[in-house]
Design an enzyme around this catalytic site. Structure first.
Site, PDB file in Angstrom:
ATOM      1  N   ASP A  84       0.858  -1.194   0.000  1.00 39.26           N
ATOM      2  CA  ASP A  84       0.000   0.000   0.000  1.00 39.26           C
ATOM      3  C   ASP A  84       0.895   1.245   0.000  1.00 39.26           C
ATOM      4  O   ASP A  84       1.780   1.371   0.850  1.00 39.26           O
ATOM      5  CB  ASP A  84      -0.857  -0.060   1.284  1.00 39.26           C
ATOM      6  N   HIS A  85       0.695   2.136  -0.958  1.00 36.88           N
ATOM      7  CA  HIS A  85       1.470   3.389  -1.051  1.00 36.88           C
ATOM      8  C   HIS A  85       2.981   3.170  -1.135  1.00 36.88           C
ATOM      9  O   HIS A  85       3.746   3.783  -0.370  1.00 36.88           O
ATOM     10  CB  HIS A  85       1.148   4.330   0.120  1.00 36.88           C
ATOM     11  N   ASP A 106       2.844   4.939  -5.437  1.00 38.35           N
ATOM     12  CA  ASP A 106       2.231   6.240  -5.160  1.00 38.35           C
ATOM     13  C   ASP A 106       3.175   7.345  -5.626  1.00 38.35           C
ATOM     14  O   ASP A 106       4.035   7.803  -4.882  1.00 38.35           O
ATOM     15  CB  ASP A 106       1.943   6.360  -3.656  1.00 38.35           C
ATOM     16  N   GLU A 136      -1.512   5.935  -8.333  1.00 37.57           N
ATOM     17  CA  GLU A 136      -2.319   7.022  -7.757  1.00 37.57           C
ATOM     18  C   GLU A 136      -2.009   8.323  -8.471  1.00 37.57           C
ATOM     19  O   GLU A 136      -0.872   8.609  -8.821  1.00 37.57           O
ATOM     20  CB  GLU A 136      -2.008   7.177  -6.263  1.00 37.57           C
ATOM     21  N   HIS A 177      -7.123   9.993   4.180  1.00 42.89           N
ATOM     22  CA  HIS A 177      -6.840   8.897   5.119  1.00 42.89           C
ATOM     23  C   HIS A 177      -7.165   9.360   6.534  1.00 42.89           C
ATOM     24  O   HIS A 177      -7.061  10.545   6.847  1.00 42.89           O
ATOM     25  CB  HIS A 177      -5.361   8.525   5.046  1.00 42.89           C
ATOM     26  N   GLY A 178      -7.524   8.426   7.375  1.00 34.08           N
ATOM     27  CA  GLY A 178      -7.745   8.770   8.784  1.00 34.08           C
ATOM     28  C   GLY A 178      -9.134   9.329   9.019  1.00 34.08           C
ATOM     29  O   GLY A 178     -10.070   9.064   8.270  1.00 34.08           O
ATOM     30  N   HIS A 205      -9.447   5.115  -1.667  1.00 32.73           N
ATOM     31  CA  HIS A 205      -8.658   5.154  -0.429  1.00 32.73           C
ATOM     32  C   HIS A 205      -9.445   5.934   0.618  1.00 32.73           C
ATOM     33  O   HIS A 205     -10.390   6.652   0.305  1.00 32.73           O
ATOM     34  CB  HIS A 205      -7.320   5.855  -0.687  1.00 32.73           C
ATOM     35  N   GLY A 206      -9.001   5.818   1.875  1.00 37.45           N
ATOM     36  CA  GLY A 206      -9.587   6.636   2.936  1.00 37.45           C
ATOM     37  C   GLY A 206     -11.080   6.407   3.105  1.00 37.45           C
ATOM     38  O   GLY A 206     -11.844   7.346   3.296  1.00 37.45           O
TER      39      GLY A 206
HETATM   40  P1  13P Z   1      -8.402   4.824   6.108  1.00 35.94           P
HETATM   41  O1  13P Z   1      -7.357   4.701   7.182  1.00 35.94           O
HETATM   42  O2  13P Z   1      -8.992   6.176   6.081  1.00 35.94           O
HETATM   43  O3  13P Z   1      -9.392   3.734   6.164  1.00 35.94           O
HETATM   44  O4  13P Z   1      -7.625   4.682   4.699  1.00 35.94           O
HETATM   45  C1  13P Z   1      -7.023   3.478   4.383  1.00 35.94           C
HETATM   46  C2  13P Z   1      -6.301   3.589   3.086  1.00 35.94           C
HETATM   47  O5  13P Z   1      -6.730   4.277   2.180  1.00 35.94           O
HETATM   48  C3  13P Z   1      -5.068   2.819   2.938  1.00 35.94           C
HETATM   49  O6  13P Z   1      -4.400   3.124   1.751  1.00 35.94           O
END
Ligand code: 13P
Length: 282
Positions: A84-85, A106, A136, A177-178, A205-206
């Site tokens: 991831d990323h 990314d 991305e 994210h978050g 994502h996110g």
């Molecule tokens: P969240 O932490 O907001 O769920 O996002 C996860 C994410 O996009 C990982 O790449």
């Protein structure tokens, strides 16, 4: 069995549901995610960030942990192990060499030309190893919590896709994210036009903290992979906090870590139903 994500995402894209990508942090999380997805008969993508890889001990530790759990738990659903990323060419190559079956590069903070060049080099290596590649565009990861929503530029997105052979694309549509500050301002019109133009599976994502309606609309607009990290962390931490408050004398790490298992599994089961990925393994 570990596999790449090509067929899974294409099937989800054609049939209008999304494959969940859950971030893993350690052996226990991996075990809980696999358990929930096996029970749901849902394909799953285990996503690992570079910082989680460092926490695990390294790329090989992650691969061997996942492969061993798949073997010992007799897991028969399709499992994708995804970087991831990935922040560089080197990181993606290390993941592929160690046995990851999918990588995300990314390059969203690079110029379009640089992003295209590095993505294409990674694709060349990945395809020779039967590994899927996600890219991305739009700078989603640059700031965890930007004060203004970030939206990908439509022309840049279509140019990027026409100059690369990526398997899936993560555009920025105001997602972060978050934890979201206030009401998320997602641009579904942009998402829908990108989907129509590029005709490859899109990634959201996110997705933690997005309500049911927004998730369903995103899938309707062409999202075939949905990333969840924070919601699982939050569910686990809340359950463990309650357990520790109620059991002041406990010191067995297995009991402490394991007290978050049910919360993770319940959260995943709700997501799998919402994403429509349950009962998709035949
Ligand atoms: P969240 O932490 O907001 O769920 O996002 C996860 C994410 O996009 C990982 O790449």
């Amino acid at each position: 069995m570990l596999c790449n994500s090509d067929d899974l995402l294409l099937k989800a894209y054609k049939e209008g549901y999304a494959i969940p990508a859950y971030n893993i942090n350690n052996l226990e999380w991996t075990k809980y995610i696999l358990k929930a997805c096996v029970e749901d008969n849902s394909p799953v993508i285990l996503a690992v960030t570079e910082s989680a890889i460092k926490y695990f001990g390294g790329y090989h530790t992650v691969v061997n942990t996942v492969k061993s759990l798949v073997q010992d738990m007799n897991v028969k659903i399709p499992v994708v192990l995804h970087l991831d990323h990935g922040s560089s060419y080197e990181s993606c190559i290390k993941a592929i060499d160690a046995g990851f079956t999918s990588v995300m590069f990314d390059g969203s903070n690079l110029s379009l030309d640089e992003n295209v060049d590095i993505t294409n080099k990674i694709i060349e290596y990945a395809k020779a190893h039967d590994v899927s590649v996600e890219a991305e565009i739009g700078n989603l990861g640059a700031d965890e919590n930007p004060s203004e929503p970030v939206y990908s530029d439509f022309d840049e997105v279509t140019e990027f896709v026409s100059r690369t052979d990526i398997d899936s694309l993560a555009p920025s549509i105001g997602n972060v994210h978050g934890i979201y500050k206030g009401e998320p301002k997602l641009n579904f019109e942009l998402l829908g036009s990108i989907c129509k133009a590029v005709k490859i599976p899109l990634v959201l994502h996110g997705a933690s903290g997005l309500d049911e309606n927004k998730i369903k609309t995103a899938i309707f607009c062409g999202v075939s992979k949905i990333n969840i990290n924070t919601d699982l962390q939050y569910a686990w931490a809340s359950a463990v906090r309650i357990y520790l408050n109620q059991n002041k004398d406990v010191y067995d790490p297995r009991k402490i870590i394991g007290s978050g298992e049910k919360a993770i599994i319940n959260t995943i089961k709700q997501k799998n139903i919402l994403f429509g990925s349950n009962n998709k393994v035949y």
